[in-house]
Design an enzyme around this catalytic site. Structure first.
Site, short mmCIF file in Angstrom:
data_model
loop_
_atom_site.label_atom_id
_atom_site.label_comp_id
_atom_site.label_asym_id
_atom_site.label_seq_id
_atom_site.Cartn_x
_atom_site.Cartn_y
_atom_site.Cartn_z
N VAL A 161 5.95 -3.35 -3.09
CA VAL A 161 6.02 -2.50 -2.10
C VAL A 161 6.60 -3.11 -0.77
O VAL A 161 6.15 -4.02 -0.24
CB VAL A 161 4.75 -1.94 -1.64
CG1 VAL A 161 4.84 -1.04 -0.55
CG2 VAL A 161 4.11 -1.11 -2.85
N ALA A 176 5.90 -6.60 3.14
CA ALA A 176 5.88 -6.28 2.09
C ALA A 176 4.95 -6.90 1.14
O ALA A 176 4.03 -7.76 1.86
CB ALA A 176 7.28 -6.82 1.34
N LYS A 177 4.67 -6.65 -0.31
CA LYS A 177 3.56 -7.25 -0.97
C LYS A 177 3.93 -6.73 -2.20
O LYS A 177 4.44 -5.84 -2.60
CB LYS A 177 2.06 -6.68 -0.46
CG LYS A 177 1.09 -7.46 -0.97
CD LYS A 177 0.67 -8.74 0.09
CE LYS A 177 -0.29 -9.48 -0.37
NZ LYS A 177 -0.70 -10.52 0.89
N GLY A 178 3.48 -7.78 -3.27
CA GLY A 178 3.65 -7.52 -4.86
C GLY A 178 2.43 -8.22 -5.48
O GLY A 178 1.42 -8.60 -4.82
#
Ligand code: NAD
Length: 410
Positions: free
Chosen positions: A56, A101-103
């Site tokens: 995201v 962001a992050k995943g």
């Protein structure tokens, strides 16, 4: 309450203070891009397992997006979305030129062999390589991932795009990483604990500390605080909590964990109690450094600490946060308290782009400078506006992101 809803509550409380209208709130809260991919992987026994992976990308108004990659069985789109937004506010507070962001991948990495973990990581990069990169979105380690995963990530990304070590941070020092990245989050928590208690007019030797979690963040926090003369009386991990009224021998506990695959199971130089009891011990400073949502409406009444530093992401449920605020508990929020990690990741990225290496002393000095500046701004705003440090941190961050968004134009 879902994870993203919880971050939205904190956002809204600060946006109310800023008198921000609904349209801007919506623009600032909505992620730029959300990617969900299928990761079919061949297991060592020849079977095929299909995993789900997420990235995201929340906001890029202040720079390329930045955020960790989490491998955990509970990862889902809502959690990744919440953590991506936290990264936007975090990078804005410490004022480094990044967005958020992050995943994550929904998998328990403990159930995979090293070869399987490598195949999962490479396959994930195959699916998302065209939306990440040094000038777009730069992943880093988080729960369940480490420098080895970052090395595979870089290697796979470079197969598509050529040499570019700045495509990911948290790499091994031998592979364009920086000294001091591994300790950075815990060290940052320690630096901020020191600043905070001095501002509250207290001395480290008078502060009794309990730390939940003895992984990357918990161990480095404990080490720093012990060396700075704080009295760490309780630590914990999945095996339970370990308490010594007169202060734990932290170097001894660290040696024990190192010799036992990172775990405290069987540590005998302290009293062993159930893990959740650590949170309600009679201490001055409580540092949750493991999971999210551990202080809730159910246990908030029993919390005795007057100061809480959120080393983990989202350890306090918004309803419990209100109760603690009313009681006058001082809380240093996650978006500032654990920002040491992303700050040193930024130093790694800068060095990769410049092909120039810093030593450990410089990394530590610059980390201290960035965190001290952010802390003073958040502290001053909280004092002047008579608001909590969480509200002041969010207010500062949202103002910066809002201004950058307006300057660029919609
Ligand atoms: P880690 O996987 O290295 O360590 C987690 C620790 O928590 C382990 O000791 C584990 O045994 C313990 N734990 C798990 N469940 C527990 C429970 N129920 N009670 C007590 N202990 C428990 O993870 P980490 O990298 O140290 O991250 C910890 C937290 O800090 C996470 O919320 C993460 O998002 C946040 N964080 C980490 C970084 C970083 O640079 N590593 C940066 C910012 C925020």
């Amino acid at each position: 309450m879902q994870a993203f809803q919880a971050t939205q509550v904190y956002f809204d409380r600060a946006a109310d203070l800023l008198g921000m209208d609904e349209q801007i709130r919506c623009a600032l809260l909505t992620a730029k891009r959300e990617v969900r991919v299928q990761i079919p992987v061949e297991m060592d026994d020849g079977s095929i397992r299909t995993l789900l992976g997420y990235r995201v990308q929340h906001d890029n108004s202040r720079g390329p997006m930045k955020g960790g990659l989490r491998y955990h069985a509970d990862v889902d789109l809502d959690e990744v979305r919440a953590l991506a937004a936290l990264m936007t506010w975090k990078t804005a507070i410490v004022n480094i030129p990044y967005g958020g962001a992050k995943g994550g991948i929904t998998v328990n990495p403990g159930t995979l062999s090293s070869k399987e973990l490598e195949r999962v990581t490479r396959k994930f990069v195959d699916q998302i390589h065209d939306v990440i990169g040094p000038q777009v979105d730069i992943p880093a380690p988080d729960m369940g991932t480490n420098y080895r995963v970052m090395s595979w990530l870089r290697n796979q990304w470079e197969k598509y795009h050529g040499f570019g070590p700045a495509c990911v941070t948290g790499k091994p020092v031998e592979h364009y990483g920086v000294p001091g990245r591994e300790e950075a989050t815990g060290r940052g928590v320690g630096i901020l604990a020191f600043k905070l208690i001095r501002r509250l007019g207290k001395q480290p030797r008078d502060i009794r500390v309990a730390i939940q979690g003895f992984g990357n963040v918990g161990t480095h926090t404990a080490k720093f605080l012990h060396e700075a003369d704080f009295k760490v009386v309780a630590i914990s991990d999945v095996s339970g909590a370990y308490v010594r009224e007169n202060g734990l021998d932290i170097p001894d506990a660290l040696r024990f964990a190192l010799a036992h695959r990172g775990k405290l199971t069987g540590y005998a130089n302290a009293d062993h109690i159930p893990g959740d009891q650590l949170l309600t011990l009679d201490v001055d400073l409580l540092i949750p450094a493991a999971l999210g949502n551990v202080i809730t409406e159910q246990n908030v009444a029993a919390i005795q600490a007057e100061i809480i530093l959120e080393a983990a992401n989202g350890p306090i449920h918004p309803a419990a946060d209100l109760v603690l605020q009313e009681r006058g508990v001082t809380i240093l929020p996650d978006i500032l308290a654990n920002a040491g990690g992303v700050t040193v990741s930024y130093f790694e990225w800068v060095q990769n782009l410049q092909h120039y290496k810093w030593g450990l002393d410089r990394v530590r000095q610059e980390l201290d400078l960035v965190l001290s500046t952010a802390f003073e701004q958040v502290w001053q705003e909280a004092q002047e506006a008579r608001i909590s440090m969480r509200a002041s941190a969010y207010k500062l961050a949202i103002e910066r992101v809002h201004r950058a968004t307006l300057l660029a134009g919609f």
